[in-house]
Write an enzyme that holds these catalytic residues in place. Structure first.
Site, PDB file in Angstrom:
ATOM      1  N   TYR A 217      85.460  31.522  75.942  1.00  0.00           N
ATOM      2  CA  TYR A 217      84.298  32.217  75.015  1.00  0.00           C
ATOM      3  C   TYR A 217      85.050  33.220  74.142  1.00  0.00           C
ATOM      4  CZ  TYR A 217      80.395  30.277  77.856  1.00  0.00           C
ATOM      5  OH  TYR A 217      79.327  29.456  78.521  1.00  0.00           O
TER       6      TYR A 217
ATOM      7  N   HIS B 254      77.700  24.884  71.953  1.00  0.00           N
ATOM      8  CA  HIS B 254      76.448  25.363  71.403  1.00  0.00           C
ATOM      9  C   HIS B 254      76.440  25.771  69.993  1.00  0.00           C
ATOM     10  CE1 HIS B 254      74.584  25.416  75.546  1.00  0.00           C
ATOM     11  NE2 HIS B 254      75.860  25.357  75.780  1.00  0.00           N
TER      12      HIS B 254
HETATM   13  C1  HEM Z   1      84.211  25.648  82.190  1.00  0.00           C
HETATM   14  C2  HEM Z   1      82.811  25.831  81.847  1.00  0.00           C
HETATM   15  C3  HEM Z   1      82.397  26.020  80.603  1.00  0.00           C
HETATM   16  C4  HEM Z   1      83.105  26.055  79.201  1.00  0.00           C
HETATM   17  C5  HEM Z   1      84.419  25.667  79.047  1.00  0.00           C
HETATM   18  C6  HEM Z   1      82.021  26.536  78.349  1.00  0.00           C
HETATM   19  C7  HEM Z   1      82.576  26.655  76.995  1.00  0.00           C
HETATM   20  C8  HEM Z   1      81.708  27.309  76.026  1.00  0.00           C
HETATM   21  C9  HEM Z   1      81.921  27.785  74.751  1.00  0.00           C
HETATM   22  C10 HEM Z   1      83.458  27.337  74.196  1.00  0.00           C
HETATM   23  C11 HEM Z   1      81.096  28.235  74.134  1.00  0.00           C
HETATM   24  C12 HEM Z   1      81.080  29.037  72.667  1.00  0.00           C
HETATM   25  C13 HEM Z   1      81.303  30.473  72.908  1.00  0.00           C
HETATM   26  C14 HEM Z   1      81.407  31.209  71.518  1.00  0.00           C
HETATM   27  O1  HEM Z   1      81.955  30.739  70.525  1.00  0.00           O
HETATM   28  O2  HEM Z   1      80.626  32.252  71.658  1.00  0.00           O
HETATM   29  C15 HEM Z   1      79.970  28.188  75.040  1.00  0.00           C
HETATM   30  C16 HEM Z   1      78.533  28.732  74.789  1.00  0.00           C
HETATM   31  C17 HEM Z   1      77.570  28.506  75.555  1.00  0.00           C
HETATM   32  N1  HEM Z   1      77.752  28.202  77.109  1.00  0.00           N
HETATM   33 FE1  HEM Z   1      79.125  27.428  77.770  1.00  0.00          FE
HETATM   34  N2  HEM Z   1      80.837  26.735  78.719  1.00  0.00           N
HETATM   35  C18 HEM Z   1      81.007  26.584  80.257  1.00  0.00           C
HETATM   36  C19 HEM Z   1      79.952  26.505  81.176  1.00  0.00           C
HETATM   37  C20 HEM Z   1      78.702  27.000  81.010  1.00  0.00           C
HETATM   38  C21 HEM Z   1      77.745  27.121  81.926  1.00  0.00           C
HETATM   39  C22 HEM Z   1      77.646  27.051  83.224  1.00  0.00           C
HETATM   40  C23 HEM Z   1      76.803  27.654  81.275  1.00  0.00           C
HETATM   41  C24 HEM Z   1      75.150  27.795  81.707  1.00  0.00           C
HETATM   42  C25 HEM Z   1      74.797  28.209  82.943  1.00  0.00           C
HETATM   43  C26 HEM Z   1      77.019  27.492  79.889  1.00  0.00           C
HETATM   44  C27 HEM Z   1      76.001  27.786  78.958  1.00  0.00           C
HETATM   45  C28 HEM Z   1      76.262  28.293  77.402  1.00  0.00           C
HETATM   46  C29 HEM Z   1      75.489  28.810  76.447  1.00  0.00           C
HETATM   47  C30 HEM Z   1      73.999  28.944  76.544  1.00  0.00           C
HETATM   48  C31 HEM Z   1      76.193  28.870  75.145  1.00  0.00           C
HETATM   49  C32 HEM Z   1      75.827  29.362  73.874  1.00  0.00           C
HETATM   50  C33 HEM Z   1      75.768  30.858  74.102  1.00  0.00           C
HETATM   51  C34 HEM Z   1      75.500  31.561  72.677  1.00  0.00           C
HETATM   52  O3  HEM Z   1      74.394  31.141  71.959  1.00  0.00           O
HETATM   53  O4  HEM Z   1      76.176  32.190  72.216  1.00  0.00           O
HETATM   54  N3  HEM Z   1      78.163  27.233  79.733  1.00  0.00           N
HETATM   55  N4  HEM Z   1      80.092  27.744  76.344  1.00  0.00           N
END
Ligand code: HEM
Length: 341
Positions: free
Chosen positions: A318, A53
Site C-alpha cells: 500500500y 481498488h
Molecule cells: C497480500 C494481500 C493484499 C495486497 C497485495 C493488496 C493490495 C492492495 C493495494 C496495492 C491497494 C491500493 C493501495 C493504495 O494505493 O492506497 C489496496 C487497496 C485496498 N485493499 Fe488490499 N491488498 C491485499 C489484501 C487485502 C485484504 C485482506 C483486504 C480486506 C480485508 C483488502 C482491502 C483493500 C481495500 C478496501 C482497499 C482500498 C482502500 C482505499 O480505498 O484506499 N486488501 N490493496
C-alpha cells in the site's frame, strides 16, 4: 482549512508507513515494487490511481463509541464519545473505469481520528473470508487472472492450475459463494477478515476480527451501464446518513490468527462497540481522502497486528502504491459525484 489539516495529518502518518515499507523483506521476487509491477501487468499503468481498488468515492462521518469495546482494548476510539472518520468505498481491481458488477468485491477503507491524536486505519471487504493466506498466493492469483491475447479472457488453464496449488483459495471461494453479495454498497457488511489483537488496560491480548453491520437497505442498482452500484450509493448518501454497527468478534485460543481464508466458528461472542455514521460523499480526487493510504498497520495504542503474513505485505505494498500514484498526474475522476442527478 479543516479538511486540508485532516489530510495533512494523515500524510504525516504515512511517513511511518513508508519506513515500514522499506524494511519489508519478502521472498526475493516479491518486493513491493515487483507486486506493483504485477498489478500493472494485469490492469495496465493507470496513472494517478490506486493499483488495486482503483474505482471509488470518498466519504466522511463519525463513529459514536458506546464504551463496550473498552473491555477488550484501551484504544481511545473505544472510550464513550465521538471520533471523526474519513473513508472510501471502492471496487477491487486496478481498472479505474471498471463496469460495476455485484460479483466484484466491494471495499470500505476507514481512517478514525484527528491529526495530533491517534489514528486507526482499516481497509475491509464485503467477503466472508479472504481468498489468500500468503502474499505469494495473492500475487500468483493476480497473475492467473490476467487477460491474454485477443480473447479478452484469462488463459482458461491458469486459474485451475493456480487452484490446484492453492486449495486454501478454492475452499475460500466456496465459502464466499455460499454468502452471495447484497444488492448495493449501503447494505453490505464490511469485514476486517484478518485477525488483530486488542490489548486492554491490564495488557491482556484478545484476538479480534471486526465487522461493520449495515442498518439500512440499499437503493436498487441503477440502469446506468457503468456505474450501476456507485450511482445509487451517491443518491442514497445525499438523501440522508448511512449507518453501520461496529461488531467485535472475540476469538478463542483455538481460532486461527494467521490465516484469513479460515472462518471462525459462528458461535463466538460478539460485542457491539458503537455506531458508524457516514453523512457526506465526494469525488475521489487529490486533496481529500483519496490521498490517504489505508494502511492496515496504522493502529492506535491498544490494537496490535496478529501473526497474519498478509499484514506486513499489505502495509509495504500500500505504501509503494501510495508513493507511485501520488507522484503521477491523475486523469479525470471516473465517478464525479456532481454529475450524479
Ligand atoms: C497480500 C494481500 C493484499 C495486497 C497485495 C493488496 C493490495 C492492495 C493495494 C496495492 C491497494 C491500493 C493501495 C493504495 O494505493 O492506497 C489496496 C487497496 C485496498 N485493499 Fe488490499 N491488498 C491485499 C489484501 C487485502 C485484504 C485482506 C483486504 C480486506 C480485508 C483488502 C482491502 C483493500 C481495500 C478496501 C482497499 C482500498 C482502500 C482505499 O480505498 O484506499 N486488501 N490493496
Amino acid at each position: 482549512m479543516l479538511r486540508a489539516a485532516v489530510v495533512g495529518g494523515f500524510l504525516a502518518v504515512d511517513l511511518g508507513a513508508l519506513l515500514y515499507a522499506n524494511n519489508w523483506i519478502g521472498p526475493a521476487r516479491l518486493t513491493p515494487q515487483a507486486f506493483l509491477d504485477g498489478f500493472e501487468e494485469v490492469f495496465g499503468r493507470q496513472l494517478g490511481f490506486r493499483r488495486n481498488h482503483a474505482k471509488g468515492v470518498v466519504v466522511e462521518g463519525y463513529f459514536d463509541s458506546n464504551g463496550n469495546g473498552r473491555e477488550l482494548s484501551r484504544a481511545a476510539v473505544f472510550r464513550p464519545g465521538r471520533t471523526s472518520v474519513v473513508g472510501r468505498f471502492s471496487l477491487s481491481g486496478g481498472y479505474p473505469a471498471v463496469k460495476d458488477s455485484p460479483t466484484i468485491a466491494r471495499g470500505l477503507g476507514l481512517a478514525f481520528g484527528f491529526p495530533g491524536g491517534q489514528q486507526w486505519r482499516t481497509a475491509m471487504m464485503n467477503l466472508a473470508v479472504f481468498l489468500d493466506n500468503s502474499p505469494e498466493g495473492f500475487y500468483d492469483r493476480l497473475l492467473a487472472s490476467k487477460v491474454v491475447g485477443a480473447t479478452g479472457e484469462p488463459d482458461p488453464a491458469a486459474m485451475p492450475r493456480f487452484l490446484a496449488k492453492h486449495p486454501e483459495t478454492a475452499r475460500a471461494m466456496a465459502i464466499n459463494e455460499a454468502h452471495p453479495p447484497t444488492p448495493g454498497f449501503a447494505d453490505s457488511a464490511y469485514r476486517s477478515l484478518i485477525a488483530f489483537y486488542f490489548v486492554d488496560e491490564s495488557g491482556a491480548r484478545t484476538p479480534v476480527r471486526w465487522s461493520l453491520v449495515p442498518l439500512q437497505r440499499a437503493l436498487p442498482p441503477s440502469m446506468d451501464p457503468h456505474n450501476g452500484l456507485f450511482i445509487p450509493l451517491v443518491r442514497q448518501m445525499r438523501a440522508g446518513p448511512l449507518r453501520w454497527r461496529l461488531m467485535l468478534t472475540v476469538g478463542a485460543p483455538s481460532d486461527p490468527v494467521d490465516d484469513a481464508t479460515l472462518p471462525w466458528p459462528n458461535n463466538r461472542r460478539v460485542i457491539d462497540a458503537g455506531l458508524l455514521t457516514l453523512n457526506s460523499v465526494e469525488t475521489d480526487r487529490p486533496g481529500n481522502a483519496s490521498d490517504i493510504n489505508f494502511d492496515p498497520l496504522v493502529l492506535p495504542e491498544g490494537v496490535e497486528p496478529s501473526e497474519d503474513p498478509l499484514l506486513s505485505a499489505r502495509s509495504a505494498v500500500y505504501g509503494a502504491s501510495h508513493r507511485r500514484r501520488t507522484g503521477e498526474p491523475k486523469l479525470l475522476p471516473i465517478i464525479d459525484v456532481n454529475e450524479v442527478s
